[in-house]
Design a protein around this motif. Structure first.
Motif, PDB file in Angstrom:
ATOM      1  N   SER A  19      29.203  -3.406 -25.003  1.00 11.31           N
ATOM      2  CA  SER A  19      29.856  -3.334 -26.308  1.00 11.31           C
ATOM      3  C   SER A  19      28.849  -3.455 -27.447  1.00 11.31           C
ATOM      4  O   SER A  19      29.129  -3.059 -28.581  1.00 11.31           O
ATOM      5  N   GLU A  20      27.694  -4.024 -27.162  1.00 14.90           N
ATOM      6  CA  GLU A  20      26.658  -4.161 -28.192  1.00 14.90           C
ATOM      7  C   GLU A  20      25.287  -4.076 -27.533  1.00 14.90           C
ATOM      8  O   GLU A  20      25.174  -4.159 -26.305  1.00 14.90           O
ATOM      9  N   THR A  21      24.280  -3.941 -28.356  1.00 16.02           N
ATOM     10  CA  THR A  21      22.910  -3.862 -27.835  1.00 16.02           C
ATOM     11  C   THR A  21      22.043  -4.850 -28.599  1.00 16.02           C
ATOM     12  O   THR A  21      22.111  -4.918 -29.833  1.00 16.02           O
ATOM     13  N   LEU A  22      21.270  -5.643 -27.842  1.00 15.16           N
ATOM     14  CA  LEU A  22      20.321  -6.535 -28.510  1.00 15.16           C
ATOM     15  C   LEU A  22      19.059  -5.736 -28.810  1.00 15.16           C
ATOM     16  O   LEU A  22      18.501  -5.091 -27.926  1.00 15.16           O
ATOM     17  N   VAL A  23      18.640  -5.817 -30.042  1.00  8.84           N
ATOM     18  CA  VAL A  23      17.471  -5.045 -30.473  1.00  8.84           C
ATOM     19  C   VAL A  23      16.372  -6.025 -30.879  1.00  8.84           C
ATOM     20  O   VAL A  23      16.575  -6.874 -31.753  1.00  8.84           O
ATOM     21  N   HIS A  24      15.235  -5.916 -30.215  1.00  8.10           N
ATOM     22  CA  HIS A  24      14.091  -6.774 -30.555  1.00  8.10           C
ATOM     23  C   HIS A  24      13.186  -5.977 -31.490  1.00  8.10           C
ATOM     24  O   HIS A  24      12.632  -4.949 -31.081  1.00  8.10           O
ATOM     25  N   VAL A  25      13.059  -6.464 -32.699  1.00  9.22           N
ATOM     26  CA  VAL A  25      12.296  -5.740 -33.720  1.00  9.22           C
ATOM     27  C   VAL A  25      11.047  -6.547 -34.081  1.00  9.22           C
ATOM     28  O   VAL A  25      11.136  -7.756 -34.329  1.00  9.22           O
ATOM     29  N   SER A  26       9.922  -5.868 -34.076  1.00 10.95           N
ATOM     30  CA  SER A  26       8.687  -6.518 -34.504  1.00 10.95           C
ATOM     31  C   SER A  26       8.489  -6.207 -35.976  1.00 10.95           C
ATOM     32  O   SER A  26       8.276  -5.053 -36.364  1.00 10.95           O
ATOM     33  N   ALA A  27       8.602  -7.271 -36.796  1.00 11.49           N
ATOM     34  CA  ALA A  27       8.512  -7.070 -38.244  1.00 11.49           C
ATOM     35  C   ALA A  27       7.439  -8.003 -38.802  1.00 11.49           C
ATOM     36  O   ALA A  27       7.633  -9.225 -38.826  1.00 11.49           O
ATOM     37  N   GLY A  28       6.332  -7.436 -39.210  1.00 12.07           N
ATOM     38  CA  GLY A  28       5.261  -8.234 -39.805  1.00 12.07           C
ATOM     39  C   GLY A  28       4.742  -9.328 -38.885  1.00 12.07           C
ATOM     40  O   GLY A  28       4.484 -10.441 -39.326  1.00 12.07           O
ATOM     41  N   GLY A  29       4.619  -9.014 -37.620  1.00  6.76           N
ATOM     42  CA  GLY A  29       4.040  -9.985 -36.681  1.00  6.76           C
ATOM     43  C   GLY A  29       5.034 -10.976 -36.126  1.00  6.76           C
ATOM     44  O   GLY A  29       4.682 -11.845 -35.321  1.00  6.76           O
ATOM     45  N   GLN A  30       6.272 -10.914 -36.536  1.00  8.18           N
ATOM     46  CA  GLN A  30       7.272 -11.805 -35.937  1.00  8.18           C
ATOM     47  C   GLN A  30       8.380 -10.987 -35.282  1.00  8.18           C
ATOM     48  O   GLN A  30       8.750  -9.919 -35.769  1.00  8.18           O
ATOM     49  N   GLU A  31       8.851 -11.538 -34.155  1.00  5.90           N
ATOM     50  CA  GLU A  31       9.903 -10.820 -33.437  1.00  5.90           C
ATOM     51  C   GLU A  31      11.263 -11.300 -33.921  1.00  5.90           C
ATOM     52  O   GLU A  31      11.539 -12.499 -33.957  1.00  5.90           O
ATOM     53  N   ILE A  32      12.095 -10.375 -34.289  1.00  5.73           N
ATOM     54  CA  ILE A  32      13.442 -10.700 -34.765  1.00  5.73           C
ATOM     55  C   ILE A  32      14.444 -10.006 -33.845  1.00  5.73           C
ATOM     56  O   ILE A  32      14.266  -8.831 -33.513  1.00  5.73           O
ATOM     57  N   ILE A  33      15.450 -10.755 -33.438  1.00 10.13           N
ATOM     58  CA  ILE A  33      16.492 -10.156 -32.591  1.00 10.13           C
ATOM     59  C   ILE A  33      17.721  -9.879 -33.443  1.00 10.13           C
ATOM     60  O   ILE A  33      18.166 -10.745 -34.215  1.00 10.13           O
ATOM     61  N   ALA A  34      18.240  -8.674 -33.290  1.00  8.08           N
ATOM     62  CA  ALA A  34      19.458  -8.303 -34.017  1.00  8.08           C
ATOM     63  C   ALA A  34      20.434  -7.667 -33.033  1.00  8.08           C
ATOM     64  O   ALA A  34      20.043  -7.255 -31.937  1.00  8.08           O
ATOM     65  N   LYS A  35      21.689  -7.647 -33.413  1.00 12.19           N
ATOM     66  CA  LYS A  35      22.687  -6.973 -32.579  1.00 12.19           C
ATOM     67  C   LYS A  35      23.058  -5.649 -33.223  1.00 12.19           C
ATOM     68  O   LYS A  35      23.334  -5.606 -34.430  1.00 12.19           O
ATOM     69  N   ALA A  36      23.061  -4.608 -32.413  1.00 10.61           N
ATOM     70  CA  ALA A  36      23.444  -3.294 -32.922  1.00 10.61           C
ATOM     71  C   ALA A  36      24.635  -2.792 -32.115  1.00 10.61           C
ATOM     72  O   ALA A  36      25.006  -3.393 -31.102  1.00 10.61           O
ATOM     73  N   ALA A  37      25.186  -1.681 -32.565  1.00  3.75           N
ATOM     74  CA  ALA A  37      26.339  -1.119 -31.858  1.00  3.75           C
ATOM     75  C   ALA A  37      25.948  -0.751 -30.430  1.00  3.75           C
ATOM     76  O   ALA A  37      24.808  -0.372 -30.170  1.00  3.75           O
ATOM     77  N   GLY A  38      26.878  -0.880 -29.526  1.00  3.16           N
ATOM     78  CA  GLY A  38      26.580  -0.636 -28.118  1.00  3.16           C
ATOM     79  C   GLY A  38      26.352   0.823 -27.796  1.00  3.16           C
ATOM     80  O   GLY A  38      25.462   1.161 -27.017  1.00  3.16           O
TER      81      GLY A  38
END
Lengths: 293, 352
Positions: B302-321
């Motif tokens: 139903s959703e997808t976890l997205v690991h984004v590398s932004a300026g040297g830090q990893e941020i996890i966000a939820k996106a549509a599945g």
């Protein structure tokens, strides 16, 4: 509200199929079997010789033949017609039974307490109990004799039994088995309102049945065949146990081996009965305790 | 049903103090879950309520009376253990009836109560079976039945679902919740699983190192965590935490980026940690709070976890599945201002 759950599935694969298509026996396995059979024969030989001798006349007892030339039941008739035999048999049965019950009761109580309760000196007490295992019986008979003499127990059933009513081995065995009983069981029973003695009897004891059976048979056999201490502490023939009584068939000039072997053959019957009844518990108990018979 | 009260509860083992003055009031009929990592003192607290651990200091009150010196059997509580603690040598009937052995009621009443409990738990047809013939879920129900049959003032559950597989755990979670709604007894439930805590509790007590970190409703501890530990412990995946410095109504992140954070009364230049839940971050193609590259995606259906590398830090966000961002693509992350959490970097306490 009814709650659904997945039922336990029965195995679908045929076990028979595994057997018929099992791996081939290796040569090593055959060699192991031969060695085991040889070991078995070595162990069975004295018993077979005992049985053979019990059917022999006295002139034949020193031949190594396992088949008597002239088989006879006279030895059995003689031993069974001797009233003393029944007295000794009864003494042995009484002493072995009481000692077994006592060990099962007290060894398990002490083992349970050492295993499941925390109290000051618990470890030292356990080490002290274990250390007694290192003292051979031959060293203990003199203090036992002096105690029996002082307390007036010489030539009594109590005198024969008292050193074995509790054993360090049994305590150790039971303590090890109680380690396998989860504390949660005891705590659940505590919350449900049982006192400590009820918990021991109702919850813990049924869970160590294999150990109790193993202990019972070890103690029974040990006391049934005990010789040195009963020989020392008893003086009258009426108080003899069976192994001690059988020695009366020999004296300074003559040893009636055929009668001794006949008595010994008859005396194995109760131990065989005990073994057959408790066999499955013994094997399980011995395996779990990591003991050798 | 009964109230439970823990007042300044302390537990020490030798020189090691494992509980540091626990204070907690549990209302009649309330379902309270103690949750925390291993070694946080939750099971010790439960066992002290049950009377299975001695109380070093403080008081436990059950239904208004101090029970510190009462035996477990006299506290009018029942406990369900992690490994069920049902006796393998007894049938289901005897196991459930075991709790009534010492009850001063007639045999007829005992039988009636046993049958009632068996009916509620759906164990009627299993009464003559031995525990070894039951599935994990059925065993757990027998354990609950043994607790229920005594009709205690409070139920104590010590990680009762830990030994079940994921599917059965979900099912039993629901069943225990339904059971509570039906019988309404006070329940104290210990778990290390924050999902269990969130889904079952009226109130959650989050513990760490023998201290209570926060007490509140599931939504309260999720949306208003009292400190960084709670913020990270509750919620899966954990809250994104980014250290920075606050000044002039914005946080200047240590690894780059400026995030507006108003409505907080702290000194200029204070070291803070910015918190953002993955659920609150939206992946967009328009400019947002952060810009980065998609490094990993974890599709959950139903959703997808997205690991984004932004300026040297990893941020996890939820996106549509169904239509997750492409791996390696550049994305923007944005969040509404009220989704921001701000913590004091030194004390870990929430500032916003």
């Amino acid at each position: 509200m009814r709650m659904a759950d997945t039922p336990i599935q029965a195995p679908t694969q045929s076990l028979l199929a595994d057997r018929t298509t099992g791996p081939r026996r290796s040569h090593g396995q055959y060699i192991r079997w031969v060695l085991l059979m040889f070991g078995g024969i070595v162990m069975v030989m004295p018993i077979a010789y005992m049985l053979a001798t019990s059917f022999k006349y006295s002139f034949e007892v020193h031949t190594l033949s396992l088949i008597p030339q002239e088989p006879t039941l006279e030895n059995y008739l003689f031993v069974l017609e001797d009233g003393r035999f029944y007295t000794w048999f009864g003494n042995s049965l009484f002493i072995a039974t009481v000692t077994t019950l006592s060990n099962v009761l007290f060894d398990s109580l002490v083992g349970y307490a050492l295993c499941k309760f925390r109290f000051p000196g618990r470890y030292i007490f356990f080490i002290a109990v274990l250390s007694t295992l290192m003292i051979p019986t031959e060293m203990l008979v003199i203090p036992w004799y002096l105690m029996s003499s002082t307390l007036g127990w010489l030539d009594t059933s109590w005198g024969i039994m008292f050193p074995g009513l509790m054993t360090a081995f049994g305590t150790f065995l039971m303590k090890q088995f109680f380690e396998t009983v989860p504390d949660d069981f005891l705590e659940a029973a505590r919350i449900d309102g049982l006192n400590e003695l009820q918990i021991w009897w109702t919850v813990a004891m049924p869970l160590v049945k294999p150990a109790l059976a193993a202990l019972a048979i070890f103690v029974f056999l040990g006391n049934w065949t005990a010789f040195i201490w009963p020989l020392i502490v008893t003086t009258s023939q009426d108080m003899y146990t069976l192994p001690v009584g059988l020695t009366t068939f020999s004296d300074e000039v003559d040893v009636e081996w055929e009668l001794i072997m006949t008595g010994a053959a008859i005396s194995t019957i109760p131990t065989l009965i005990v073994f057959v009844i408790f066999q499955r518990f013994i094997i399980r108990g011995v395996v779990m305790a990591g003991l050798k018979g | 049903m009964a109230t439970l009260s823990l007042r300044n509860l302390v537990k020490t083992y030798g020189d090691t103090q494992v509980l540091h003055g626990i204070n907690l009031e549990i209302g009649s009929g309330e379902f309270v879950v103690l949750v925390g990592p291993s070694g946080c003192g939750k099971s010790t607290t439960l066992r002290m309520i049950a009377g299975l651990e001695e109380i070093t200091a403080g008081e436990v009150h059950i239904a208004g009376r101090v029970v510190n010196n009462l035996e477990p059997k006299d506290r009018d509580i029942a406990m369900v253990f992690q490994n069920y603690a049902i006796y393998p040598h007894m049938s289901v009937r005897k196991n459930i009836g075991f709790g009534l052995r010492t009850a001063k009621i007639s045999a007829k009443d005992k039988l009636g109560r046993l049958e009632e409990v068996a009916e509620i738990l759906g164990l009627g047809e299993l009464l003559d079976r031995k525990p070894s013939q039951l599935s994990g879920g059925q065993r757990q129900r027998v354990a609950i039945g043994r607790a229920m049959v005594r009709n205690p003032a409070a139920f104590l559950f010590d990680e009762p679902l830990s030994n079940l597989d994921a599917q059965l755990r979900t099912q039993m979670r629901l069943e225990i919740k339904k059971l509570h709604q039906r019988v309404g007894n006070t329940i104290v439930f210990v778990t290390h699983d924050q999902v269990e805590a969130m889904t079952m509790a009226d109130r959650i007590v989050i513990m760490k190192d023998g201290h209570i970190q926060q007490v509140g409703s599931p939504l309260d501890v999720f949306y208003n965590p009292a400190n960084m530990f709670v913020a990270q412990f509750i919620g899966a995946p954990s809250m994104n935490l980014m250290p920075g410095v606050w000044s002039n109504g914005a946080v200047s992140l240590d690894k780059g980026g400026l995030v507006p954070a108003t409505g907080v009364k702290i000194r200029q230049g204070a070291s803070v940690v910015l918190g953002l839940r993955p659920d609150d971050l939206r992946v967009t193609q328009e400019a947002g709070l952060f810009t980065g590259t998609v490094e990993v995606t974890e599709p959950l259906g139903s959703e997808t976890l997205v690991h984004v590398s932004a300026g040297g830090q990893e941020i996890i966000a939820k996106a549509a599945g169904k239509h997750p961002p492409v791996l390696g693509s550049s994305v923007h992350l944005t969040a509404s201002p009220d989704a921001l959490h701000l913590f004091d970097k030194n004390t870990g306490e929430a500032l916003l």
